[in-house]
Design an enzyme around this catalytic site. Structure first.
Site, short mmCIF file in Angstrom:
data_model
loop_
_atom_site.label_atom_id
_atom_site.label_comp_id
_atom_site.label_asym_id
_atom_site.label_seq_id
_atom_site.Cartn_x
_atom_site.Cartn_y
_atom_site.Cartn_z
N ARG A 1 0.82 -1.20 0.00
CA ARG A 1 0.00 0.00 0.00
C ARG A 1 0.86 1.26 0.00
O ARG A 1 0.43 2.33 -0.42
CB ARG A 1 -0.95 0.00 1.20
N TYR B 1 -16.11 13.39 -20.58
CA TYR B 1 -16.53 12.05 -20.18
C TYR B 1 -17.61 12.15 -19.11
O TYR B 1 -17.41 12.78 -18.07
CB TYR B 1 -15.33 11.28 -19.70
N ASP C 1 -6.60 15.51 -19.08
CA ASP C 1 -6.80 14.08 -19.31
C ASP C 1 -6.46 13.83 -20.77
O ASP C 1 -7.22 14.15 -21.68
CB ASP C 1 -8.25 13.69 -19.02
N LYS D 1 -6.54 2.00 -21.14
CA LYS D 1 -6.79 2.20 -22.56
C LYS D 1 -5.52 1.94 -23.37
O LYS D 1 -5.01 0.83 -23.38
CB LYS D 1 -7.34 3.61 -22.80
#
Length: 399
Positions: A59, A113, A185, A210
């Site tokens: 973590r 988006y 983005d 992606k």
């Protein structure tokens, strides 16, 4: 990796993020380190690891994520990068990193988006922040930013799903004048198609699920920027737990190795498919930044590199939800899927997928009609892709 000149994106993609410290052996492909916990012979070494100087607990930091971060930072031209379990986790981290107070303004694209808009709308409501959608390709957009003086501006370098292309440099200059943090983005073009930081962004965001991964087998997201901006994000991730797992990091780094080669082909195929589609009388319009009919064609030529992007959109003449469903069901080569960036062509009905979380009024204001189809053009023969899309359009339209 040492060269006398600045290496190209192709070379960076193949070699960056290869070497872990502590060994003279460098594997051609880094192994997967699935251990969540490591132990140490020395208490001092354990203490150093817990301070981030080594790998103690996944973590806090982990080898595979660290290698991916190094590689993405190199591709983005950034000092540092922080990897997350998803692109949405990366976008959430950006919001949480800002010192919001009631009455602040957050600006994002009108046609961005839908899930990002849904996330930020809910966060803004919780914090008393005003969310202002802005058509960032409008010539007056920089003036609005200077007037509103928002805390943060989020742009999409190619908007999802209408494929609008804002002038990132002009928006960055306006953000500097307004004292605003500027995040981009850049998932659609990938770092191969646009290095947003070099065009003035403070943060560059990627949904690594992606194009960077490229094979639809691993979720992930990254934020890249200066070390000063990344250190607080890295510290916050320790508490939020939005860490990228070792298998997902390994798969993404494996895919990243071929990013420039794949993106060159994706861009070329998309341009070919867009040209074929633009000749069809069954389509109301074809949206592709490489077409001279695109309203941002000139801007795209300045801000995008290596082509006009791998995405194509179009509107089926006279179509609604029912015709869109028939179109998707008629596809044979292309696959209906709510994502992008795969080696195969993925197609989706925008209003019911990427814009699903937007209200009908928000979609109408953005210009996202029920007839809009978004295509992530794959590596198949582009004529096979175009033939399949045109045949499905004809069947969906009852022709």
């Amino acid at each position: 990796m040492s060269t006398k000149h600045k290496p190209s994106q192709k070379t960076v993609a193949v070699h960056a993020g290869s070497r872990l410290t502590g060994s003279k052996a460098v594997p051609v492909m880094p192994p997967i380190f699935p251990a969540a916990v490591n132990w140490f012979d020395s208490s001092d070494d354990l203490s150093d690891a817990l301070d981030g100087k080594d790998y103690a607990y996944a973590r806090i930091s982990a080898p595979n994520a660290a290698l991916l971060e190094e590689a993405v930072a190199a591709l983005e031209g950034a000092e540092a990068c922080v990897a997350y379990a998803s692109g949405m986790a990366a976008l959430r981290s950006l919001f949480d990193a800002q010192p919001w107070k009631a009455g602040d303004v957050l600006v994002m694209p009108t046609d961005g988006y839908g899930v990002t808009r849904f996330l930020y709308k809910n966060l803004c409501a919780r914090w008393g922040v005003e969310l202002r959608p802005l058509n960032q390709t409008d010539p007056d957009a920089p003036a609005r930013i200077r007037e509103w003086r928002p805390r943060m501006v989020l742009a999409e370098s190619i908007s999802n799903p209408l494929l609008r292309v804002p002038d990132i440099r002009a928006l960055a200059e306006a953000c500097r004048d307004a004292g605003s943090v500027f995040a981009v983005d850049a998932t659609f073009p990938s770092p191969f198609g646009q290095r947003a930081l070099e065009q003035g962004a403070d943060y560059a965001v990627q949904s690594t699920s992606k194009w960077l991964n490229g094979h639809s087998d691993a979720l992930g997201g990254t934020v890249s920027g200066s070390k000063a901006r990344m250190d607080p994000l890295r510290s916050a991730r320790i508490l939020s737990g939005d860490v990228l797992g070792p298998f997902e990091a390994w798969l993404t780094l494996r895919g990243l190795r071929t990013l420039p080669v794949r993106m060159k082909a994706h861009n070329e195929h998309a341009a070919h498919v867009a040209k074929r589609l633009s000749d069809s009388p069954l389509l109301e319009r074809v949206i592709y930044p490489g077409l001279t009919s695109h309203p941002d064609h000139a801007v795209a030529g300045r801000v995008l590199e290596g082509g006009f992007g791998p995405m194509v959109a179009f509107e089926i003449r006279g179509a609604g939800q029912k015709e869109g469903d028939r179109f998707l069901e008629a596809l044979r080569v292309c696959k209906p899927g709510p994502s992008l960036g795969d080696v195969g062509t993925l197609v989706m009905h925008a209003a019911s997928a990427s814009a699903r979380r937007m209200t009908p009024e928000e979609r109408a204001h953005a210009g996202i009609r029920d007839s809009l189809i978004r295509v992530s053009v794959g590596l198949e023969d582009p004529d096979d892709v175009a033939d399949d899309l045109l045949a499905a359009v004809a069947k969906g339209a009852g022709r």
